[in-house]
Design a protein around this motif. Sequence first.
Motif, mmCIF file in Angstrom:
data_model
loop_
_atom_site.group_PDB
_atom_site.id
_atom_site.type_symbol
_atom_site.label_atom_id
_atom_site.label_comp_id
_atom_site.label_asym_id
_atom_site.label_seq_id
_atom_site.Cartn_x
_atom_site.Cartn_y
_atom_site.Cartn_z
ATOM 1 N N THR A 1 79.312 -10.778 -63.515
ATOM 2 C CA THR A 1 79.249 -12.142 -62.980
ATOM 3 C C THR A 1 77.814 -12.619 -62.774
ATOM 4 N N THR A 2 76.938 -11.710 -62.363
ATOM 5 C CA THR A 2 75.547 -12.104 -62.135
ATOM 6 C C THR A 2 74.653 -10.862 -62.117
ATOM 7 N N ALA A 3 73.341 -11.087 -62.193
ATOM 8 C CA ALA A 3 72.378 -9.985 -62.141
ATOM 9 C C ALA A 3 71.069 -10.511 -61.556
ATOM 10 N N LYS A 4 70.388 -9.641 -60.817
ATOM 11 C CA LYS A 4 69.133 -10.057 -60.169
ATOM 12 C C LYS A 4 68.086 -8.954 -60.249
ATOM 13 N N PHE A 5 66.822 -9.393 -60.341
ATOM 14 C CA PHE A 5 65.689 -8.474 -60.179
ATOM 15 C C PHE A 5 65.346 -8.388 -58.697
ATOM 16 N N ALA A 6 64.907 -7.232 -58.242
ATOM 17 C CA ALA A 6 64.315 -7.114 -56.901
ATOM 18 C C ALA A 6 63.488 -5.840 -56.881
ATOM 19 N N LYS A 7 62.207 -6.003 -56.571
ATOM 20 C CA LYS A 7 61.254 -4.887 -56.578
ATOM 21 C C LYS A 7 61.325 -4.152 -57.925
ATOM 22 N N ASN A 8 61.577 -2.836 -57.881
ATOM 23 C CA ASN A 8 61.603 -2.065 -59.132
ATOM 24 C C ASN A 8 63.035 -1.797 -59.599
ATOM 25 N N LYS A 9 63.945 -2.681 -59.197
ATOM 26 C CA LYS A 9 65.361 -2.465 -59.519
ATOM 27 C C LYS A 9 65.997 -3.712 -60.122
ATOM 28 N N VAL B 1 82.719 -9.754 -57.054
ATOM 29 C CA VAL B 1 81.423 -10.118 -56.462
ATOM 30 C C VAL B 1 80.874 -11.263 -57.311
ATOM 31 N N ASN B 2 80.807 -12.465 -56.731
ATOM 32 C CA ASN B 2 80.472 -13.620 -57.565
ATOM 33 C C ASN B 2 79.026 -14.082 -57.453
ATOM 34 N N LYS B 3 78.335 -13.755 -56.381
ATOM 35 C CA LYS B 3 76.927 -14.175 -56.270
ATOM 36 C C LYS B 3 76.088 -13.073 -55.616
ATOM 37 N N LEU B 4 74.862 -12.939 -56.095
ATOM 38 C CA LEU B 4 73.862 -12.076 -55.466
ATOM 39 C C LEU B 4 72.643 -12.943 -55.191
ATOM 40 N N LYS B 5 72.021 -12.752 -54.060
ATOM 41 C CA LYS B 5 70.763 -13.446 -53.779
ATOM 42 C C LYS B 5 69.791 -12.450 -53.169
ATOM 43 N N VAL B 6 68.519 -12.595 -53.534
ATOM 44 C CA VAL B 6 67.478 -11.699 -53.042
ATOM 45 C C VAL B 6 66.572 -12.496 -52.103
ATOM 46 N N SER B 7 66.204 -11.892 -50.970
ATOM 47 C CA SER B 7 65.326 -12.586 -50.021
ATOM 48 C C SER B 7 63.947 -12.781 -50.658
ATOM 49 N N LYS B 8 63.196 -13.726 -50.105
ATOM 50 C CA LYS B 8 61.924 -14.104 -50.717
ATOM 51 C C LYS B 8 60.961 -12.920 -50.835
ATOM 52 N N ASP B 9 60.936 -12.039 -49.839
ATOM 53 C CA ASP B 9 60.037 -10.891 -49.893
ATOM 54 C C ASP B 9 60.675 -9.694 -50.612
#
Lengths: 325, 169
Positions: free
Chosen positions: A259-267, A298-306
């Motif tokens: 459904t979705t994919a996100k970058f965060a740090k080294n992952k 799981v329909n949405k992922l969001k990563v905090s600004k930091d």
Amino acid sequence: MKNNKILSTLILLFAILCCKGQNIFIPKLTNINPVSYTDVIFTGIKDTVLISTFSGRISKRINGNPKEIVIAKIDDEIYSLAYHSQRKDIAVATLENGILLLNEKNGKIIKKLPLKTTWSVAVFFSDNFNYLFTQDQKKNQYVWDVTKNYQELILPSDFSKGAIVKIDKQNIATIVASNKIVYWNMNNNTVEKEILVDLKKFTDMDSEGNFLYLNYNECTKYNSNTHQSEFKVKHPNWITHDIEDPSKVYEDDYSMNLTTAKFAKNKIFTASIDRSIRIWDKKSGVLLQSLTDHKATVNKLKVSKDESQLVSIDLKGGIQFLNIE
Amino acid sequence: MKSKFFYLLSICNLLAFSFYLFSFSKKENTKVIDFQDKIIKVRGIVVVDSFGVERVIIGSHLPEPNLSTYGSRANSRGKLGVSGVMLYDAEGQERGGYVTDDNLGNAFLSLDSKTQMQLLLLSEPQGAAAIMLNSHDRKNTITLSTSDENASVKLKKNEKNIKLYENEK
């Protein structure tokens, strides 16, 4: 004084119960899942988010608190939220009312931004909060100038077609079309860069300009330096828990739709209709962890600004916060 | 004097409220409405589960599918309305229907996965029919169709059309 209070209470109670008469009729057929969360957005650095529902509810959720704090209830379906942390404005993409701007403190509608046709499913603020932008289902693009009380900008006729997914602090807009990504300089209305790539479904871009896109059950990481797909990942199995004994875990060799994919740090984080979130190494694409706390798609992922926290929502009103190491 | 008046008003209010509640409960508990000889004429009926998720809709016209996976409503039918019965899963996602469409006048029954239509039974107004079975990416399909001109069985495996016996006598 005391009598007045008793009287007022009784009248109020009576009025409420009178109004509560059962009305079995609805104005129209909608196909709504009222428990599903449709979008989530961080309002603070982490731990506090806003969520929206198809039934028009906008609430605050705080990490560790199982209760929703309702901010507003509007008579429309909500598909996307964007939050202006300085003005405390919430931009709300709706089915019938275009983009609504709400005040976070009192939940009141402060402005309506109409769309030419249909509706928007994703609305964003630019990184410097000077612009609000979206596109409708007929691919009409909209950019509003926040500093001029959300006045709509007239885009130049040669403005690239596609979905505007980001406007950075230098006012460079990232526009995603089906076969290319265009970086448009909004200061002088010129194309900065163009990357030709066959995209199925763009989902995220990191600070280095690498991006992720989905094709059914595959998530591809595109490397902006080599201009090539670096690797593809897919959920290797469908992990389910026994209904009567949740400690029993079953694994089927199905790789289901992402459904979705996100970058965060080294992952890299991917979510699926298999109700799981998988964590992958950003460099190698190796699967690091499988999270199966959600009870629905799981329909949405969001990563905090930091990038210190990930929040995920599902179609049965579930929400999970995950601190990113 | 004023306080007595308020007391009186409060008691009247309480009595009225009690009567209201009593009448309400009586209706709910004891009155059985007999619909056996009645005909219901409505535009739609919605069946919801215990969470309030709409699981079955009988209606004219049926609403656009809600692509819950992506948190948005699709724009697939446009102005071409369909009417009939539609089924939705526990997440509110459209999973099949038994409908007729206003445009071409087809009648069809479909069963959907969470991403695609996997099975379609179609009857066209001029007297043709088809059954289609699809994999999610349509690389593997089976199509059975009949019309005044032809009757055919088509099989596609890994995107290659498999030649079947044809024109048998």
